[in-house]
Design an enzyme around this catalytic site. Sequence first.
Site, mmCIF file in Angstrom:
data_model
loop_
_atom_site.group_PDB
_atom_site.id
_atom_site.type_symbol
_atom_site.label_atom_id
_atom_site.label_comp_id
_atom_site.label_asym_id
_atom_site.label_seq_id
_atom_site.Cartn_x
_atom_site.Cartn_y
_atom_site.Cartn_z
ATOM 1 N N GLY A 45 -40.853 -14.845 -9.266
ATOM 2 C CA GLY A 45 -40.284 -15.898 -8.427
ATOM 3 C C GLY A 45 -40.661 -17.242 -9.030
ATOM 4 O O GLY A 45 -41.817 -17.466 -9.417
ATOM 5 N N ALA A 46 -39.668 -18.138 -9.114
ATOM 6 C CA ALA A 46 -39.857 -19.373 -9.880
ATOM 7 C C ALA A 46 -41.064 -20.208 -9.431
ATOM 8 O O ALA A 46 -41.908 -20.582 -10.263
ATOM 9 C CB ALA A 46 -38.564 -20.192 -9.844
ATOM 10 N N ARG A 74 -41.975 -15.578 -19.655
ATOM 11 C CA ARG A 74 -40.606 -15.388 -19.155
ATOM 12 C C ARG A 74 -39.839 -16.675 -19.433
ATOM 13 O O ARG A 74 -40.359 -17.763 -19.168
ATOM 14 C CB ARG A 74 -40.571 -15.060 -17.655
ATOM 15 N N GLN A 173 -35.853 -6.436 -5.719
ATOM 16 C CA GLN A 173 -36.611 -7.468 -5.011
ATOM 17 C C GLN A 173 -36.101 -7.648 -3.582
ATOM 18 O O GLN A 173 -36.863 -8.046 -2.700
ATOM 19 C CB GLN A 173 -36.517 -8.807 -5.766
ATOM 20 N N ASP A 214 -33.858 -20.278 -10.192
ATOM 21 C CA ASP A 214 -34.855 -20.270 -11.269
ATOM 22 C C ASP A 214 -34.776 -21.529 -12.115
ATOM 23 O O ASP A 214 -35.732 -21.933 -12.756
ATOM 24 C CB ASP A 214 -34.689 -19.029 -12.131
ATOM 25 N N ASN A 224 -29.873 -18.207 -11.225
ATOM 26 C CA ASN A 224 -30.668 -17.407 -10.291
ATOM 27 C C ASN A 224 -30.474 -15.930 -10.633
ATOM 28 O O ASN A 224 -29.735 -15.589 -11.564
ATOM 29 C CB ASN A 224 -30.247 -17.717 -8.840
ATOM 30 N N LYS A 225 -31.124 -15.072 -9.893
ATOM 31 C CA LYS A 225 -31.102 -13.632 -10.144
ATOM 32 C C LYS A 225 -29.680 -13.112 -10.355
ATOM 33 O O LYS A 225 -28.761 -13.498 -9.635
ATOM 34 C CB LYS A 225 -31.779 -12.928 -8.959
HETATM 35 O O1 MRU Z 1 -36.940 -11.829 -11.724
HETATM 36 P P1 MRU Z 1 -37.512 -12.544 -10.520
HETATM 37 O O2 MRU Z 1 -37.845 -11.630 -9.394
HETATM 38 O O3 MRU Z 1 -38.658 -13.456 -10.892
HETATM 39 O O4 MRU Z 1 -36.312 -13.485 -10.041
HETATM 40 C C1 MRU Z 1 -36.533 -14.326 -8.944
HETATM 41 C C2 MRU Z 1 -35.317 -15.045 -8.488
HETATM 42 O O5 MRU Z 1 -34.273 -14.967 -9.083
HETATM 43 C C3 MRU Z 1 -35.483 -15.938 -7.296
HETATM 44 O O6 MRU Z 1 -34.292 -16.024 -6.566
HETATM 45 C C4 MRU Z 1 -35.871 -17.354 -7.791
HETATM 46 O O7 MRU Z 1 -36.978 -17.294 -8.624
HETATM 47 C C5 MRU Z 1 -36.153 -18.263 -6.658
HETATM 48 S S1 MRU Z 1 -37.666 -17.827 -5.848
HETATM 49 C C6 MRU Z 1 -38.020 -19.017 -4.700
#
Ligand code: MRU
Length: 321
Positions: A45-46, A74, A173, A214, A224-225
């Site tokens: 998560g960012a 990452r 997630q 992100d 984003n994801k």
């Molecule tokens: O691969 P991840 O689980 O780190 O991806 C996270 C996301 O895409 C979240 O939507 C993003 O980081 C925002 S979290 C507040």
Amino acid sequence: VRTIDWQDGHIVAIDQTRLPAELAVLHIHTVDELIDAIKRLAIRGAPALGVAGALGVALAGGNRELAQRLKAARPTAVNLAWGVDRVLSRPDALVAEALSVLGEDVTVNRALSQRGADWLLDRIGPRVDVQTHCNAGALACVEWGTALGVLRALQERGALSHVYVDETRPLLQGSRLTAWELTQLGIPHTLVADSAGASVIARGLVNAVVVGADRVAANGDVVNKIGTYPLALAARRAGIPFVVAAPESTVDVATPTGADVPIEIRDEAELTHLAGTRISPKETRALNYAFDVTPAELVTVIVTERRTLAPDAAAPAATRA
Ligand code: MRU
């Protein structure tokens, strides 16, 4: 329990790979252990990555070579590099600066959550039904989320009806983490397959999509994801708002557009295998993009702790940051 914290000179973090079965805590004493935790998404998560970057530099005693390796753990969420650079810029006060980043995460996310809830109530209230994707909750931050923070703020005001959660293949997630958080918070929710997201929107089951980010590029493109972009397309088709909740540390004015953001490509086995067992033919190759780009023109609004950016205004406003 905070998702990530600093105790007695080391990092303490929830191991997100073990949820929801077990609330296990990692004690991280070296940058190598931290990099490993980040790569396998034990810390993810960012905003949490931003805090991890900050605390990691404190752990490394400001060692620049270790800091560069940490930054590269990452590539997509800009927060990781942001957290590393912010603490590196204060060699005289590494731990104090890292603790500032940690503390600010909570206040900043609470502030943007109120702003997001205000916007949604103003635009579509009095009751909001939401579709979300991935996990942008407390587990993606320190103790208060971004997209889920907005939903918590709506819940506190008695204005949240129901949340539809995409499972978020391949690492789940949504079904593992967001559903767990919503359960803890007593928020009514329903899990759907990622491929059902557009149908949930088209059937009118929700009146807004709320997600985290992100990285927000200078022109307002949102990374984003993987699976976020299709929701934005469906939201536009259905005429409902697509809302992005993210701290200013996610806005990257140095990156002009979403096309300039490095998109992480993860291990093929995350797609070809299920629970350790190969499910696709051994000859089949997989392309495992971890993130996608939602063009600014599909983003109704981006709320940060300081600003509410409309898509047209996003580029010039972000550039002003
Ligand atoms: O691969 P991840 O689980 O780190 O991806 C996270 C996301 O895409 C979240 O939507 C993003 O980081 C925002 S979290 C507040």
